[in-house]
Scaffold this motif. Sequence first.
Motif, PDB file in Angstrom:
ATOM      1  N   ASP A  69       0.811  -1.208   0.000  1.00 45.64           N
ATOM      2  CA  ASP A  69       0.000   0.000   0.000  1.00 45.64           C
ATOM      3  C   ASP A  69       0.858   1.279   0.000  1.00 45.64           C
ATOM      4  N   ARG A  71       2.583   4.317  -1.729  1.00 48.31           N
ATOM      5  CA  ARG A  71       2.100   5.057  -2.885  1.00 48.31           C
ATOM      6  C   ARG A  71       3.189   5.957  -3.436  1.00 48.31           C
ATOM      7  N   ASP A 182     -11.313   7.990  -1.899  1.00 47.97           N
ATOM      8  CA  ASP A 182      -9.885   8.104  -2.214  1.00 47.97           C
ATOM      9  C   ASP A 182      -9.758   8.267  -3.724  1.00 47.97           C
ATOM     10  N   TYR A 183      -9.987   9.483  -4.179  1.00 55.16           N
ATOM     11  CA  TYR A 183     -10.152   9.736  -5.611  1.00 55.16           C
ATOM     12  C   TYR A 183      -9.822  11.189  -5.897  1.00 55.16           C
ATOM     13  N   ASP A 189      -5.018   6.281 -10.798  1.00 59.78           N
ATOM     14  CA  ASP A 189      -4.479   5.395  -9.776  1.00 59.78           C
ATOM     15  C   ASP A 189      -4.295   4.000 -10.368  1.00 59.78           C
ATOM     16  N   ARG A 232     -13.339  -1.132  -5.184  1.00 63.50           N
ATOM     17  CA  ARG A 232     -14.320  -0.083  -4.908  1.00 63.50           C
ATOM     18  C   ARG A 232     -14.487   0.121  -3.401  1.00 63.50           C
ATOM     19  N   THR A 234     -12.218  -0.551  -1.070  1.00 65.61           N
ATOM     20  CA  THR A 234     -10.973   0.005  -0.538  1.00 65.61           C
ATOM     21  C   THR A 234     -10.881   1.504  -0.782  1.00 65.61           C
ATOM     22  N   THR A 235     -11.328   1.932  -1.955  1.00 63.21           N
ATOM     23  CA  THR A 235     -11.238   3.352  -2.325  1.00 63.21           C
ATOM     24  C   THR A 235     -12.494   4.145  -1.942  1.00 63.21           C
TER      25      THR A 235
END
Length: 390
Positions: A69, A71, A182-183, A189, A232, A234-235
């Motif tokens: 995870d 980033r 988270d977008y 991403d 979906r 997770t984000t």
Amino acid sequence: MVVVGGGPAGATAATDLARAGRDVLLLDRAGRIKPCGGAIPPRLVRDFAIPEGILCAKISGARMIAPSDKRVDMPIDDGYVAMVDREVFDEWLRARATAVGATRRAATFETISRDPDGTARVHFRTAREEGGQSVSVRARAVIGADGANSAVAREAVPQRGPIPFVFAYHEIVEAPEAGAADYVADRCDVFYQGKLSPDFYAWVFPHGKSASIGVGSMQKGFGLKEAVAELRATTKLDGVRTIRKEGAPIPLHPAKKWDNGRDVLLAGDAAGVVAPASGEGIYYAMVGGRLAAEAVETYLETGRSKALAGARKSFMKAHGRVFLILGIMQRFWYGSDKRRERFVSICRDADVQRLTWQAYMNKELVRRDPMAHVRIFFKDLAHLFGLVRP
């Protein structure tokens, strides 16, 4: 001329042939949309005269997510990556083909027969709204741009040979409100996590008012829908409305043969021109469609069927080395989560980021700044041998 398939490759071929004054019939099976992240480079926008209004978003960077995870942000310092919604983009391309003189019919290809004089006769069934009838037309040349499982290839170019596939699935959803997930509306991403894909990657790509959430894998039986559902959740994109869902095989290697040596030529996914590792296909499909149109035009002007082979030759000369490198990269770096972790770590490097974006935006290997390539080579070796922490 008959062009089978109205995606980016077929629509481009039909447009170019119609502009050259040829009588073109474009056959497209209505209602089918290919799963696709929708990214296109600035070079495509320039080379194929795509108007600003067709772009649904402009991306200023990407974020790579490792199995742990971690980033890594990869900003685009000079330029952007354009995004399109395939439902809108493909229809616009087909409309442009008809605007310059191609005839379009909603139909499904059936077979190719030969008239007594040897001329190809293309048989197809029209869509229900067009009567649902079996129809045939004579054709001096046929371009098969009907996807990875091309019926034209099976019928007329069996020498195409086997092509490795990634099975892709995505869901188009409404874009969330700012801060609700988270977008980020101008960031792609990319998830390099074995739980989401054992041998490829998963993605969340903005499309303006909507977004594409998808995953690909070469592993038969892998739960693509389950992986998208997990992504979906997770984000925090599981709460937004789903607009549509699509799945299809995506080829990851150019076919060995694109023509039948007579009057049939393949383009786009039918020819296998989707880049390994990245899965990028729109640009290469449109290039392939243009090269197919040029090869057919040469064949018609000279009467030499060998001209059809020029489409593959020209494509591989321009892009074959890139496809080879990307194929090696996919087989190695996507092989395990340990390697994916190191791959994402490499993406932190400023040289890697700069050369990656330059190559993507301009669609050619960057030969300037050789020392940057040398630095990347030794950094790659350090990661391979575990001399640096991921």
